[in-house]
Design an enzyme around this catalytic site. Structure first.
Site, PDB file in Angstrom:
ATOM      1  N   LYS A  52       0.840  -1.197   0.000  1.00  0.00           N
ATOM      2  CA  LYS A  52       0.000   0.000   0.000  1.00  0.00           C
ATOM      3  C   LYS A  52       0.876   1.248   0.000  1.00  0.00           C
ATOM      4  CE  LYS A  52      -4.346   1.370   2.205  1.00  0.00           C
ATOM      5  NZ  LYS A  52      -5.241   1.088   3.358  1.00  0.00           N
ATOM      6  N   ASP A 287     -20.659   8.399  17.198  1.00  0.00           N
ATOM      7  CA  ASP A 287     -21.132   9.781  17.138  1.00  0.00           C
ATOM      8  C   ASP A 287     -20.195  10.682  16.336  1.00  0.00           C
ATOM      9  OD1 ASP A 287     -18.989   9.934  18.851  1.00  0.00           O
ATOM     10  OD2 ASP A 287     -20.050  11.033  20.439  1.00  0.00           O
TER      11      ASP A 287
END
Length: 310
Positions: A52, A287
C-alpha cells in the site's frame, strides 16, 4: 499482524509503506521490497500481498517498478482522477479512492450537512474513475473505501471491490430492498470520454487545480505520518515500562492531546487524520468523535492511570 490475517482469510492483505516516504521514490521501493522479502521468508507468496503506497507522483512511479517485479500494489490516498489515471498507466494492481473523505471535504467547504447518494461527491468521483478504466480497458481494480453511509455503498453497486466497515456491513444486513447494479463495464464502454495522457507535468497541474485532492492527499500523508510517530512513541514508552520507567501513566493522555487540536475534549474525524478503520474502531458510540473514555477503551487502562495521576 499481516501473517495472522492471512491465516484467517483466503485472499490478499495490504501492508502499507511508511507514509513519511510518500515523496521518496527510492525509499518507497526499498521499503516495499523489504516487506515482500519478510513475507516470503515466512512462506507467503507475493501474490497474496498488496503493498500500500500513497498516490503521489513518486509513489505511483515506485509502484510502476514494483509491478514490473511482480510485487502488487494498492495505491491509497486517492482523491482525484489524475491520480487514478496515473495509477492505471503505471499498471498498478488496485487503487483505493476514499469516498467518505471526499464527502467530508465538500461538506466542510460547502456547509451542507448531507448529499443524496447519487449526488455524493465521493460517489461521483469513483463513478468517473470506474467508467474511465472500463472505457479504455485498464486492468487496475477500483476498490472504493472510507464509506460514511450505506447510500454510498448501494450507489456504487457493481464496482470492482468495496472495503466496508463492520458497522456498515451490519446495517446492510438489516436492510431489505432491491439492489440494482449502478456501475457496469458494458455501459462504460458506450460513454463518450476523453482520454488523458498523464505525465508528471500534467499530473502536477491537475493536482494543483483540484483543491480537494491536494488538501486531502496532504492531510492524509500528515495524518498517517503522525499516527506512525504516535505508535512509535507508544512502543518506546511500552519498552520503557517493561524496563521500569514510571512515566508510563502519561502515555495515553499525551496521545489523546496529540490529536485533540482544538482542545475541546474530543477527537473528530478531521483531527484524527489517520486510518478510518482505526477511527471507526475507537468511536464506539458512532457519534463521529472519539472521547477520552473511548480512547482509553481502545488503548487499555494506561489512559485511566494517566487521568488519575494528572
Amino acid at each position: 499482524f499481516g501473517l495472522k490475517i492471512l491465516q484467517i482469510i483466503p485472499g490478499r492483505v495490504s501492508t502499507e509503506v511508511d507514509a513519511r516516504l510518500s515523496y521518496d521514490k527510492q525509499a518507497t521501493l526499498d521499503k516495499a521490497r523489504y516487506l515482500i522479502s519478510e513475507y516470503e521468508k515466512a512462506g507467503v507468496s507475493r501474490d497474496r500481498i498488496l503493498i500500500k503506497i500513497a498516490s503521489t507522483w513518486e509513489g505511483i512511479k515506485a509502484a510502476e517498478i514494483l509491478e514490473q517485479e511482480g510485487i502488487h500494489c494498492n495505491l491509497t490516498l486517492l482523491f482525484g482522477v489524475h491520480q487514478a489515471i496515473a495509477c492505471a498507466e503505471a499498471g498498478v494492481t488496485l487503487i483505493s479512492p476514499f469516498v467518505g473523505r471526499i464527502l467530508d471535504w465538500h461538506k466542510k467547504h460547502t456547509g451542507r450537512d448531507s448529499y443524496p447518494p447519487a449526488e455524493d461527491p465521493g460517489v461521483k468521483s469513483v463513478t468517473i474513475i470506474y467508467n474511465y478504466y472500463k472505457k479504455f480497458g485498464y486492468k487496475t481494480e477500483v476498490m472504493g473505501a472510507s464509506f460514511r453511509n450505506i447510500g454510498e455503498l448501494t450507489e456504487l453497486a457493481g464496482c470492482d471491490l468495496l472495503t466496508i466497515s463492520p458497522s456498515l456491513l451490519k446495517e446492510l444486513e438489516g436492510t431489505t430492498g432491491d439492489l440494482p447494479r449502478k456501475l457496469s463495464a458494458d455501459t462504460a464502454k458506450q460513454l463518450e470520454i476523453e482520454k488523458i495522457s498523464m505525465d508528471k507535468e500534467t499530473f502536477e497541474r491537475m493536482h494543483q487545480d483540484d483543491q480537494m485532492a491536494s488538501d486531502k492527499l496532504d492531510e492524509g500523508i500528515k495524518g498517517f505520518s503522525k499516527a506512525l510517530e504516535a505508535l512509535e512513541g507508544l512502543l518506546k514508552q511500552r519498552l520503557a515500562v517493561l524496563e521500569g520507567d514510571a512515566n508510563k501513566v502519561r502515555l495515553a493522555s499525551d496521545l489523546f492531546q496529540t490529536y485533540d487540536f482544538d482542545e475541546d475534549g474530543f477527537i473528530t474525524r478531521e483531527e484524527w487524520g489517520g486510518t478510518d478503520a482505526v477511527f471507526d474502531a475507537l468511536d464506539v458510540n458512532k457519534d463521529g468523535k472519539i472521547s477520552p473514555d473511548e480512547m482509553a477503551a481502545g488503548l487499555g487502562a494506561a489512559h485511566h492511570l494517566a487521568a488519575a495521576a494528572s
